[in-house]
Each structure stands twice: as C-alpha cells, then as structure tokens.
Design a protein around this motif. Structure first.
Motif, mmCIF file in Angstrom:
data_model
loop_
_atom_site.group_PDB
_atom_site.id
_atom_site.type_symbol
_atom_site.label_atom_id
_atom_site.label_comp_id
_atom_site.label_asym_id
_atom_site.label_seq_id
_atom_site.Cartn_x
_atom_site.Cartn_y
_atom_site.Cartn_z
ATOM 1 N N HIS A 80 8.430 7.245 12.530
ATOM 2 C CA HIS A 80 9.021 6.528 11.398
ATOM 3 C C HIS A 80 7.956 5.694 10.696
ATOM 4 C CE1 HIS A 80 11.791 4.239 8.947
ATOM 5 N NE2 HIS A 80 11.253 3.126 9.418
ATOM 6 N N SER A 81 7.091 5.049 11.460
ATOM 7 C CA SER A 81 6.038 4.215 10.881
ATOM 8 C C SER A 81 5.082 5.054 10.048
ATOM 9 C CB SER A 81 5.268 3.490 11.988
ATOM 10 O OG SER A 81 6.110 2.607 12.664
ATOM 11 N N VAL A 82 4.724 6.228 10.560
ATOM 12 C CA VAL A 82 3.808 7.098 9.821
ATOM 13 C C VAL A 82 4.475 7.581 8.541
ATOM 14 C CG1 VAL A 82 2.606 9.317 9.883
ATOM 15 C CG2 VAL A 82 2.480 7.785 11.851
ATOM 16 N N THR A 83 5.750 7.966 8.631
ATOM 17 C CA THR A 83 6.484 8.419 7.448
ATOM 18 C C THR A 83 6.550 7.303 6.408
ATOM 19 O OG1 THR A 83 7.797 9.928 8.784
ATOM 20 C CG2 THR A 83 8.679 9.361 6.623
ATOM 21 N N HIS A 84 6.846 6.084 6.871
ATOM 22 C CA HIS A 84 6.908 4.938 5.957
ATOM 23 C C HIS A 84 5.537 4.686 5.332
ATOM 24 C CE1 HIS A 84 8.159 1.141 4.259
ATOM 25 N NE2 HIS A 84 7.136 0.557 4.857
ATOM 26 N N GLY A 85 4.487 4.801 6.140
ATOM 27 C CA GLY A 85 3.132 4.598 5.627
ATOM 28 C C GLY A 85 2.764 5.631 4.582
ATOM 29 N N LYS A 86 3.139 6.898 4.821
ATOM 30 C CA LYS A 86 2.854 7.952 3.851
ATOM 31 C C LYS A 86 3.613 7.711 2.549
ATOM 32 C CE LYS A 86 1.780 11.658 7.086
ATOM 33 N NZ LYS A 86 2.214 12.953 7.638
ATOM 34 N N LEU A 94 1.930 4.993 0.665
ATOM 35 C CA LEU A 94 0.685 5.491 0.091
ATOM 36 C C LEU A 94 0.960 6.313 -1.163
ATOM 37 C CD1 LEU A 94 -2.366 5.771 0.363
ATOM 38 C CD2 LEU A 94 -1.988 7.717 1.853
ATOM 39 N N GLN A 95 1.990 7.153 -1.129
ATOM 40 C CA GLN A 95 2.354 7.951 -2.300
ATOM 41 C C GLN A 95 2.761 7.046 -3.458
ATOM 42 O OE1 GLN A 95 5.401 10.438 -0.652
ATOM 43 N NE2 GLN A 95 3.990 12.056 -0.052
ATOM 44 N N CYS A 135 1.480 4.394 -8.767
ATOM 45 C CA CYS A 135 1.195 3.173 -9.543
ATOM 46 C C CYS A 135 -0.241 3.193 -10.050
ATOM 47 C CB CYS A 135 1.413 1.930 -8.681
ATOM 48 S SG CYS A 135 3.136 1.560 -8.363
ATOM 49 N N GLN A 136 -1.158 3.598 -9.199
ATOM 50 C CA GLN A 136 -2.560 3.646 -9.586
ATOM 51 C C GLN A 136 -2.753 4.599 -10.757
ATOM 52 O OE1 GLN A 136 -5.166 4.936 -6.465
ATOM 53 N NE2 GLN A 136 -6.968 4.889 -7.739
#
Length: 119
Positions: free
Chosen positions: A5-11, A14-15, A20-21
């Motif tokens: 879940h943490s990795v999914t949230h991090g991805k 990041l997306q 935004c960038q």
C-alpha cells in the motif's frame, strides 16, 4: 499500512507531482514567450524597448510562476525520496521475513525428528 500500500501510495504521489511539474513547466514556457514578446523593441527607443524591461506585473507573474515550479519540483523530489525509502523498507522486511521463515523451518524440522526405536 502494508508495504505494498505504501509503495502504491508513493507511486500515486509521484505521478501527481509529475503532472503538476509538467503543468507548471507549460505555464512557465507561456510566460517566457509573453515576456520575450513584451521586451522586443518596436519603434523608437524608450524604457519598454530595452531587453528585459518588461512590466513589473510580468516580472511578478514570472517570479510567482518560478516559485510554484520550484515548489512542484521540490514536491516531486520529496516523493521520489519517500518512494525510495519505502522500497528499501519493503526490501528489508522481505529479507527479514525470509530469515524468519528459514529459522522457523529449522525449528519445525528439529521438532519433527522421529523418535528412535530405543526411546
């Protein structure tokens, strides 16, 4: 929460930061084009005809946009760092789980040794 879940949230973070960038980069390009057009000399020389002599409003808009782009880039970098940290934590947890499973299987093998006929 689970490592997955943490990795999914991090991805996902990041997306979102990447979107935004990209949006801020597009806005920055647009402002640069407008500022370049405003600083092109036309006719007799005056204060507005010197390169880089855009209006204060344009300068403030460009500075504000630069600040927002900087914040978006910082957020993207922070997301990358968090994602890497979560990946490393997951790898460590998987490694530790493997060691614990190996120890457990050794303990199970030790307790399941059949008794000898002499017992």
């Amino acid at each position: 929460s689970s490592p997955a879940h943490s990795v999914t949230h991090g991805k996902r973070s990041l997306q979102q930061a990447g979107l935004c960038q990209a949006r801020f980069a597009d806005e920055l390009d647009e402002v640069r084009v407008r500022l370049s057009a405003a600083s092109v000399p036309t006719g007799a020389p005056n204060a507005q005809s010197w390169p880089g002599s855009g209006s204060i409003g344009d300068d403030l808009a460009a500075a504000g946009l630069q600040r927002r782009v900087g914040l978006a880039l910082a957020a993207a970098q922070e997301s990358l760092c968090r994602l890497e940290e979560e990946r490393l934590q997951k790898d460590m947890a998987v490694e530790q789980l493997g060691r614990l499973q190996a120890r457990l299987s050794l303990l199970e093998i030790g307790t399941n040794v059949p008794a000898s006929k002499d017992d």
